[in-house]
Write a protein that holds these residues in place. Structure first.
Motif, mmCIF file in Angstrom:
data_model
loop_
_atom_site.group_PDB
_atom_site.id
_atom_site.type_symbol
_atom_site.label_atom_id
_atom_site.label_comp_id
_atom_site.label_asym_id
_atom_site.label_seq_id
_atom_site.Cartn_x
_atom_site.Cartn_y
_atom_site.Cartn_z
ATOM 1 N N THR A 1 -7.515 -55.860 -2.908
ATOM 2 C CA THR A 1 -7.836 -57.068 -3.670
ATOM 3 C C THR A 1 -8.110 -56.723 -5.132
ATOM 4 O OG1 THR A 1 -8.742 -58.051 -1.668
ATOM 5 C CG2 THR A 1 -9.341 -59.097 -3.747
ATOM 6 N N PHE A 2 -8.831 -55.646 -5.363
ATOM 7 C CA PHE A 2 -9.064 -55.199 -6.743
ATOM 8 C C PHE A 2 -7.750 -54.807 -7.405
ATOM 9 C CE2 PHE A 2 -13.553 -54.328 -5.430
ATOM 10 C CZ PHE A 2 -14.153 -55.175 -6.350
ATOM 11 N N ALA A 3 -6.877 -54.111 -6.674
ATOM 12 C CA ALA A 3 -5.586 -53.690 -7.241
ATOM 13 C C ALA A 3 -4.739 -54.893 -7.641
ATOM 14 C CB ALA A 3 -4.829 -52.819 -6.246
ATOM 15 N N ALA A 4 -4.880 -55.989 -6.907
ATOM 16 C CA ALA A 4 -4.134 -57.216 -7.213
ATOM 17 C C ALA A 4 -4.882 -58.077 -8.231
ATOM 18 C CB ALA A 4 -3.885 -58.010 -5.936
ATOM 19 N N ALA A 5 -5.977 -57.564 -8.768
ATOM 20 C CA ALA A 5 -6.797 -58.284 -9.746
ATOM 21 C C ALA A 5 -7.252 -59.643 -9.223
ATOM 22 C CB ALA A 5 -6.061 -58.424 -11.075
ATOM 23 N N GLY A 6 -7.508 -59.704 -7.920
ATOM 24 C CA GLY A 6 -7.995 -60.944 -7.322
ATOM 25 C C GLY A 6 -6.934 -61.986 -7.064
ATOM 26 N N ASP A 7 -5.673 -61.667 -7.295
ATOM 27 C CA ASP A 7 -4.584 -62.619 -7.020
ATOM 28 C C ASP A 7 -4.541 -62.866 -5.515
ATOM 29 O OD1 ASP A 7 -2.229 -64.063 -6.723
ATOM 30 O OD2 ASP A 7 -1.086 -62.791 -8.096
ATOM 31 N N LEU A 8 -4.655 -64.111 -5.123
ATOM 32 C CA LEU A 8 -4.728 -64.462 -3.703
ATOM 33 C C LEU A 8 -3.460 -64.133 -2.924
ATOM 34 C CD1 LEU A 8 -6.654 -67.849 -3.905
ATOM 35 C CD2 LEU A 8 -7.547 -65.568 -3.415
ATOM 36 N N VAL A 9 -2.373 -63.815 -3.611
ATOM 37 C CA VAL A 9 -1.132 -63.461 -2.928
ATOM 38 C C VAL A 9 -1.306 -62.179 -2.103
ATOM 39 C CG1 VAL A 9 -0.065 -62.093 -4.771
ATOM 40 C CG2 VAL A 9 1.374 -63.421 -3.229
ATOM 41 N N VAL A 10 -2.333 -61.405 -2.414
ATOM 42 C CA VAL A 10 -2.579 -60.174 -1.665
ATOM 43 C C VAL A 10 -3.006 -60.479 -0.224
ATOM 44 C CG1 VAL A 10 -5.042 -59.813 -2.240
ATOM 45 C CG2 VAL A 10 -3.536 -57.859 -1.902
ATOM 46 N N ILE A 11 -3.642 -61.606 -0.004
ATOM 47 C CA ILE A 11 -4.169 -61.923 1.329
ATOM 48 C C ILE A 11 -3.057 -62.070 2.369
ATOM 49 C CG2 ILE A 11 -5.526 -63.583 2.685
ATOM 50 C CD1 ILE A 11 -7.184 -64.025 0.071
ATOM 51 N N PRO A 12 -2.051 -62.929 2.152
ATOM 52 C CA PRO A 12 -0.997 -63.001 3.174
ATOM 53 C C PRO A 12 -0.238 -61.684 3.317
ATOM 54 C CG PRO A 12 -0.407 -64.366 1.289
ATOM 55 C CD PRO A 12 -1.827 -63.915 1.084
#
Length: 149
Positions: free
Chosen positions: A117-128
């Motif tokens: 999540t940190f690597a994605a800078a909090g972008d919610l696209v990381v969740i799916p």
């Protein structure tokens, strides 16, 4: 020795094939492929495999995501090193302390969810992508087992 090598090659083939399909589909869906591999890695690193192991992997990854999102939101609300250091302490403590719970016992899974999540800078696209990655690991494991039968 030949049988072990043969099974290893079958599992390697299953994993390679499904991971290649994942990269293709993730690209089409604009999902970060690396996050799917993080979820897949979490599945294979978890102490339990198969359907019985899935709840623990999901729970741990999801708590890591929640902790990271809380940390990112707190950093926005309270800029400065003190807020960042406090959240680092608090979330790390909670992830490690959660290991006492049966459902959250796979502490590295929480860290995988958090750092992804940190690597994605909090972008919610990381969740799916992470969740599909867990399913990718399950599929690789199941397909590899099927090929070995």
């Amino acid at each position: 020795m030949t049988q072990i090598f043969s099974e290893n090659m079958r599992r390697a083939f299953a994993t390679s094939l499904l991971c290649t399909i994942w990269v293709f589909l993730a690209n089409i869906a604009s999902l970060p492929g690396w996050a799917g591999f993080a979820g897949c890695t979490a599945y294979f690193a978890a102490p339990g495999r198969g359907l019985k192991g899935l709840p623990v992997v999901f729970a741990c990854l999801c708590t890591g995501i929640i902790y990271a999102m809380a940390s990112l939101r707190m950093a926005i609300a309270l800029p400065g090193d003190a807020a960042m250091l406090t959240m680092c302490f608090l979330t790390t403590f909670l992830m490690c302390a959660g290991g006492a719970s049966r459902l959250l016992a796979f502490v590295p899974g929480a860290f995988i969810g958090s750092f992804s999540t940190f690597a994605a800078a909090g972008d919610l696209v990381v969740i799916p992508a992470l969740i599909l990655g867990i399913m990718l690991g399950f599929a690789c494991d199941s397909f590899g087992n099927m090929l070995c039968r």
